[in-house]
Design a protein around this motif. Structure first.
Motif, PDB file in Angstrom:
ATOM      1  N   ASP A  51      12.184   8.909   1.497  1.00  0.00           N
ATOM      2  CA  ASP A  51      11.887   7.861   2.507  1.00  0.00           C
ATOM      3  C   ASP A  51      12.897   8.415   3.839  1.00  0.00           C
ATOM      4  OD1 ASP A  51       9.626   7.685   1.425  1.00  0.00           O
ATOM      5  OD2 ASP A  51      10.669   6.042   0.456  1.00  0.00           O
ATOM      6  N   TYR A  59       0.808   3.804  -2.890  1.00  0.00           N
ATOM      7  CA  TYR A  59      -0.298   4.906  -2.927  1.00  0.00           C
ATOM      8  C   TYR A  59       0.674   6.174  -2.020  1.00  0.00           C
ATOM      9  CZ  TYR A  59      -3.676   0.935  -4.141  1.00  0.00           C
ATOM     10  OH  TYR A  59      -4.667   0.269  -4.647  1.00  0.00           O
ATOM     11  N   ASP A  60       1.526   6.291  -1.321  1.00  0.00           N
ATOM     12  CA  ASP A  60       1.829   7.064  -0.495  1.00  0.00           C
ATOM     13  C   ASP A  60       2.768   7.910  -1.254  1.00  0.00           C
ATOM     14  OD1 ASP A  60       0.548   6.597   1.835  1.00  0.00           O
ATOM     15  OD2 ASP A  60       2.279   5.574   2.888  1.00  0.00           O
ATOM     16  N   TYR A  61       3.705   7.085  -2.207  1.00  0.00           N
ATOM     17  CA  TYR A  61       4.354   6.949  -3.526  1.00  0.00           C
ATOM     18  C   TYR A  61       3.952   8.025  -4.597  1.00  0.00           C
ATOM     19  CZ  TYR A  61       9.363   6.766  -5.612  1.00  0.00           C
ATOM     20  OH  TYR A  61      10.350   7.178  -6.054  1.00  0.00           O
ATOM     21  N   ASP A  84       0.757  -1.468  -0.080  1.00  0.00           N
ATOM     22  CA  ASP A  84       0.315   0.200  -0.085  1.00  0.00           C
ATOM     23  C   ASP A  84       0.822   1.600  -0.074  1.00  0.00           C
ATOM     24  OD1 ASP A  84      -2.229  -1.219  -0.232  1.00  0.00           O
ATOM     25  OD2 ASP A  84      -3.027  -1.448   2.089  1.00  0.00           O
ATOM     26  N   TYR A  85       1.961   1.319   0.153  1.00  0.00           N
ATOM     27  CA  TYR A  85       3.006   2.683  -0.187  1.00  0.00           C
ATOM     28  C   TYR A  85       3.057   3.113  -1.207  1.00  0.00           C
ATOM     29  CZ  TYR A  85       7.274   4.964  -0.076  1.00  0.00           C
ATOM     30  OH  TYR A  85       8.114   6.473   0.034  1.00  0.00           O
TER      31      TYR A  85
END
Length: 384
Positions: free
Chosen positions: A210, A133-135, A130-131
């Protein structure tokens, strides 16, 4: 065995954990009598194919910037994936080990393995899930889908950490996923003398979002209140560097924090660690955390983030070889102060942890995994 590694960035022209793993493993496999080739971008001047430390390096595509706007570029990954297919088809490799990121080269390696019959190993350094979507925002759905497809390309996956193995299993890869961690050269590290100038806190790594070096800088403000002559070293470079240097000035840390950029080779990095007291790694994206392990090999306690995306946290036993912290400047500063206070007492625990990850043992596990992949292929090969 004739072994081929696939990754776009090549050490020492590009310095990072994945590049370092390939370099250390490939050189040692060559020393053990294997023929080892690395297929990446042509990061060097001169011919497209060169030999370095007993390993043949193939520059299959022109060198390009890996990042644009702080993010890995999709066009570069696509071009490299396309460029590596033909060389792999003609490589004559017995086994190909493709690094999972940036994915498109994994699909090229899979196509070559189907055509030529060699087993494909995919080494997973991290799983984003799901990271994505942050990226990438809504476009992260594409990255997540590609990652899931890449996870199904081989029967011979390798994870570099237990947390990465668990994440692969969550993607549907049959358990247990083999774990072959990164390693360190304890003898080489022991032979390096400390740098002439010391520091209290050191960070090493790419200066990307990050890594959260901005949180580290903010954490150093209260640390400096307790340690007025505080000296911190930021070793590395990347797209975030200008903003971080500006933040350090705004926080009044210009005289306390030094940005060195990337150092010319690895020994000066180790020397800088040995001249420091605490290693800080506030990253939320670490597939393993080799820099943290190297710091422990230098006797430094590690302060890192307690985050599911940070596999370096798996290395830390609080109070024994460092501390884990939430991603807040206040808590991170408290843990750095605790580590500074307990650094001498934790030195032995740091060295004991590091001693469990010698490259010689890691290479033996890699070799066994390749031999197992070849044995798994043997019945179908003899049946053709």
């Amino acid at each position: 065995m004739k072994i081929a590694y696939v990754y776009d960035a090549v050490y020492p022209w590009v310095k990072g954990g994945v590049e370092k793993r390939i370099r250390e493993v490939s050189v040692r496999l060559a020393d053990r009598g294997h023929e080892v080739h690395v297929y990446g971008m042509r990061c060097w001047d001169g011919p497209a194919v060169i030999e370095r430390d007993g390993v043949t390096l193939h520059g299959v595509a022109p060198a390009e910037a890996l990042y644009a706007g702080g993010r890995r570029t999709v066009p570069q990954a696509l071009r490299f994936g396309r460029s590596v297919l033909r060389p792999l088809l003609s490589s004559g490799a017995d086994v190909v080990d493709c690094q999972n990121f940036p994915y498109f080269s994994c699909f090229a390696a899979k196509a070559a393995s189907v055509r030529r019959g060699f087993p494909l190993v995919v080494t997973w350094h991290e799983v984003w899930g799901d990271y994505w979507y942050d990226y990438l925002g809504r476009r992260g759905a594409f990255g997540k889908a590609v990652e899931r497809m890449a996870a199904g390309l081989t029967d011979h996956p390798v994870a570099v950490s237990p947390s990465t193995a668990r994440a692969l299993e969550a993607l549907g890869v049959p358990a247990p996923v083999p774990v072959v961690p990164n390693g360190i050269d304890m003898e080489r590290i022991a032979s390096v003398a400390p740098a002439a100038e010391g520091s209290d806190v050191i960070f090493t790594g790419r200066l990307i979002r990050d890594k959260n070096v901005d949180v580290l800088l903010r954490a150093l403000v209260p640390v400096r209140e307790e340690v007025p002559d505080l000296r911190a070293l930021i070793v590395g470079d990347g797209p975030e560097r200008p903003a971080l240097e500006a933040l350090a000035r705004d926080l009044g840390l210009a005289g306390a924090v030094t940005f060195t950029g990337f150092l010319p080779d690895h020994d000066p990095v180790i020397a800088a660690m040995k001249a420091s007291r605490v290693f800080a790694l506030p990253s939320t994206r670490e597939g393993f955390g080799i820099a943290a392990l190297e710091a422990m090999a230098c006797g430094l306690p590690v302060v890192t983030t307690d985050h599911p995306g940070n596999a370096a946290g798996d290395l830390v036993v609080p109070g024994v070889n460092g501390y884990r912290s939430g991603l807040s400047a206040g808590e991170l500063g408290e843990k750095i102060l605790a580590a500074l206070d307990q650094a001498a007492q934790m030195r032995e625990g740091c060295l004991e942890t590091a001693g469990e990850y010698r490259w010689e043992e890691i290479v033996r596990k890699v070799e066994e995994h390749y031999e197992g992949a070849l044995d798994h292929r043997a019945p179908s090969s003899s049946g053709r």
